[in-house]
Structures are given as structure tokens and as C-alpha cells.
Design an enzyme around this catalytic site. Structure first.
Site, mmCIF file in Angstrom:
data_model
loop_
_atom_site.group_PDB
_atom_site.id
_atom_site.type_symbol
_atom_site.label_atom_id
_atom_site.label_comp_id
_atom_site.label_asym_id
_atom_site.label_seq_id
_atom_site.Cartn_x
_atom_site.Cartn_y
_atom_site.Cartn_z
ATOM 1 N N ASP A 12 0.862 -1.175 0.000
ATOM 2 C CA ASP A 12 0.000 0.000 0.000
ATOM 3 C C ASP A 12 0.911 1.242 0.000
ATOM 4 O O ASP A 12 2.089 1.149 0.363
ATOM 5 C CB ASP A 12 -0.871 -0.058 1.262
ATOM 6 C CG ASP A 12 -1.690 1.189 1.449
ATOM 7 O OD1 ASP A 12 -2.350 1.620 0.489
ATOM 8 O OD2 ASP A 12 -1.672 1.736 2.572
ATOM 9 N N ASP A 14 -0.053 5.213 0.696
ATOM 10 C CA ASP A 14 -0.210 6.248 1.720
ATOM 11 C C ASP A 14 -0.248 5.591 3.103
ATOM 12 O O ASP A 14 -1.012 4.653 3.329
ATOM 13 C CB ASP A 14 -1.498 7.045 1.472
ATOM 14 C CG ASP A 14 -1.434 8.451 2.071
ATOM 15 O OD1 ASP A 14 -0.564 8.694 2.927
ATOM 16 O OD2 ASP A 14 -2.251 9.295 1.677
HETATM 17 MG MG MG Z 1 -2.801 3.329 3.217
#
Ligand code: MG
Length: 259
Positions: A12, A14
Site C-alpha cells: 500500500d 499512503d
Molecule cells: Mg494506506
């Protein structure tokens, strides 16, 4: 070392590699470590607005070397679904990343107020308005299938508040029509499978900062996961309830540690 047990690392963005515009300390170094070990990497995002090139550029700005073909966005996964299903025409509520991916799949993009469409495809759209929601709803009522790139409830605004995410837009159409969208983004399977293929296959480890998307998606597939505490979820969240990650790391460097 945790990393030794896995072939492919599905990351992932952010909350793992950066927060807003700021790099997460140690993340770039940890990724270089994974590359030196010869591991497969894929960068996985529910954000359907940006193209893979834009995502790779953004990663470069926070010191993470990434090529566009290591990036799996929910828009690309949506494009793959559109191709697989033979969807020939679609009304898209979404930004450039989604529109590009759907068009690249050989699907005609309909604008204005078309009388019909094979599909209505919905993602995050910062210029959504009543006319678009009305057209999308009418097309679904006339039989178009409803596909969502993702259903993230909100967008993390810079001041820590929430702005409407793709899920809020999808909900408007679902509420109007009574039809439930088919979703390709996290925590649903399609984006995870596409990211694993992008990373070269093998045994995957999903790494993310959200329990309800990253960790839940891995759980549904029976894949191992690592929650990093550099984003949304805290250790207290893990203890409370919900899906349990295989590992919890203070940050991404934990993947090179012993767990
Ligand atoms: Mg995230």
C-alpha cells in the site's frame, strides 16, 4: 528475517511509503533492501484518479524508485475486468486514471446523456455533480451493470478531516437504484490478484496501514499480511477487533527484521 519467507511484496502507498507529501522515514531504504534480496514488488492503490506513471513519479518524489509497470491501481484492475467481460461502452464517473484504463481496455467512453450503456463505472471524481449522478443512475436503471473501482468512504484531507471518497459517490448511485456495485479495489480480491501477478507471482506478503482494506483483503485470500504503524491504524486498533495481521511493524523496515 520475515522477508525470507515471501517472494512478492504487495505494498500500500499512503501510510506505508509516504504520508501526504512527506516520505515515511526508513521506507525507501527498506524497499531497496527488498530489491537487493531479489524480491518481487507491486505498489497497490485504491486511488483510481492517477495513472501508473503519475504514481511512479509521486513515489520518486519521496525517494522510492518504482516503475509504472510495478503499479497496480484500482483503475487498472477495473480496465482488466472491463476487457475480460467484453464491456463495449461505459459511462464513467471518474478521473483520468480511470477513464484512461477503461478506454485502453477497448471500451467506448460515453459522455453527456447517452440512452444506454453496457456499464456504469465509478471511481473518485472531484468534479462529480448532480447531472453525472442522475445519468449514471438512469443508465443503471435501464440495465447497465454497476462497477466501482473502489468504495473508500473518504479521502484523507491534509488537515486530518475526511472528504467524500469514491465510496460516497458509489453510495449515491446505489441508494438511488437499489443496485449494489461490483467492487474491484481493496479489500476485494481482484486488485490483490492483479498486484501479485505484477510482482511476478509466488508467495505474497501484503503490507498496509489499514485493517479494513489492506489486512482484510489479505485475510479473505488466506494471504499473510503486515500492518505498519506509520499510517491510520494503531496497535490499540489491532487489539480491539477486526482482521488480525500476521505481523505488526513499527514501520516498513520491520519486514527486514525477525518479526
Ligand atoms: Mg494506506
Amino acid at each position: 528475517m520475515i522477508a525470507a519467507s515471501y517472494d512478492a511484496f504487495l505494498l500500500d502507498l499512503d501510510g506505508v511509503l509516504y504520508r501526504g507529501q512527506e516520505p515515511v522515514p526508513g521506507a525507501a531504504v527498506a524497499l531497496r533492501g527488498l530489491r537487493e534480496l531479489g524480491k518481487g514488488l507491486a505498489f497497490m492503490t485504491n486511488n483510481s484518479a492517477r495513472t501508473p506513471d503519475e504514481v511512479a513519479e509521486q513515489l520518486g518524489r519521496v525517494g522510492v524508485e518504482a516503475s509504472a509497470n510495478e503499479v497496480e491501481t484500482s483503475a487498472l484492475t477495473t480496465g482488466a475486468l472491463v476487457r475480460e467481460r467484453g464491456v463495449r461502452s461505459a459511462f464513467v464517473v471518474g478521473e483520468r486514471g480511470l477513464r484512461d484504463a477503461v478506454a485502453a481496455a477497448g471500451c467506448a467512453l460515453l459522455d453527456g446523456e447517452p440512452p444506454g450503456a453496457d456499464a456504469v463505472i465509478v471511481g473518485w471524481d472531484r468534479s462529480v455533480d448532480y447531472a453525472k449522478l442522475r445519468t449514471a443512475s438512469v443508465l443503471v436503471e435501464r440495465g447497465a451493470s454497476l462497477i466501482a473501482s473502489n468504495t473508500d468512504a473518504s479521502w484523507p484531507a491534509p488537515d486530518g478531516l475526511a472528504w467524500p471518497g469514491a465510496g460516497a459517490i458509489v453510495a449515491a448511485i446505489e441508494t438511488t437504484t437499489g443496485v449494489t456495485a461490483e467492487v474491484v479495489g481493496k479489500p476485494h480480491e481482484p486488485i490483490f490478484r492483479a498486484a501479485l501477478a505484477r510482482a511476478g507471482g509466488g508467495r505474497p506478503l501484503v503490507i498496509g496501514d489499514r485493517l479494513e482494506t489492506d489486512i482484510e483483503g489479505a485475510r479473505r485470500l488466506g494471504w499473510d499480511s503486515m500492518l505498519v504503524l506509520t499510517g491510520i491504524a494503531s496497535r490499540a486498533d489491532v487489539e480491539r477487533s477486526g482482521p488480525t495481521p500476521t505481523y505488526v511493524g513499527d514501520d516498513l523496515s520491520a519486514v527486514l527484521g525477525s518479526g
